[in-house]
Design a protein around this motif. Structure first.
Motif: not given
Length: 176
Positions: A33-55
């Motif tokens: 979807w074409k959101y204006i802006a988004a926050y990426i929160d990926v599953d850290r158990s699958k991907y090492s590059w994801g967000s480590q903390e929540r806003p």
């Protein structure tokens, strides 16, 4: 009784607390979807590059304000009212800005239209200073600094963004 279904499928998380603030929480650096802006929160158990903390609460308010500034600048009142018919703000003309939180006061962003260069600017902590870090302004950046950078042309932060921040000291503080 009409039961409304979540229109975004698995693209954005329906029950995330940020969704109540109209901030899409996605698990892809390039959401459908074409959101204006988004926050990426990926599953850290699958991907090492994801967000480590929540806003934090303050950062969530800044993300919501970032979206509001975009709507205020680009859309007329009748269209803003139309956007409210959905739980998140989407527009076919948007080039979604996706924010990532690497750690405390360590943020990056990307535009979904980017087809080359780093995935996020600045690159994540593990890549800083390496061969993939072509960026001269290495992190960490606070969320406000990342937002400023997303509103920068050459070396100048756009006046409309600076005005928005100064008009919203309850979100961005007086020192901005």
């Amino acid at each position: 009784m009409t039961v409304k279904t979540w229109p975004f499928g698995t693209d954005a998380k329906e029950n995330d607390p940020l969704t109540k603030l109209r901030i899409p929480v996605v698990d892809s650096f390039n959401p459908e979807w074409k959101y204006i802006a988004a926050y990426i929160d990926v599953d850290r158990s699958k991907y090492s590059w994801g967000s480590q903390e929540r806003p934090t609460g303050a950062e969530a308010a800044m993300l919501a304000s970032f979206i509001e500034q975009y709507k205020d600048y680009w859309f007329r009142d009748w269209y803003k009212a139309r956007l409210l018919e959905r739980p998140l703000d989407v527009d076919s003309g948007c080039n979604t800005t996706v924010f990532i939180k690497y750690g405390t006061d360590d943020w990056g962003y990307r535009r979904c239209s980017w087809t080359y260069g780093p995935l996020f600017v600045p690159v994540g902590p593990k890549l800083r200073g390496g061969e993939h870090d072509k960026d001269k302004q290495r992190g960490p950046l606070t969320l406000v600094q990342a937002m400023d950078r997303s509103h920068t042309i050459v070396d100048e932060v756009m006046p409309r963004w600076l005005t928005w921040k100064s008009d919203h000291p309850e979100v961005f503080g007086r020192a901005q």
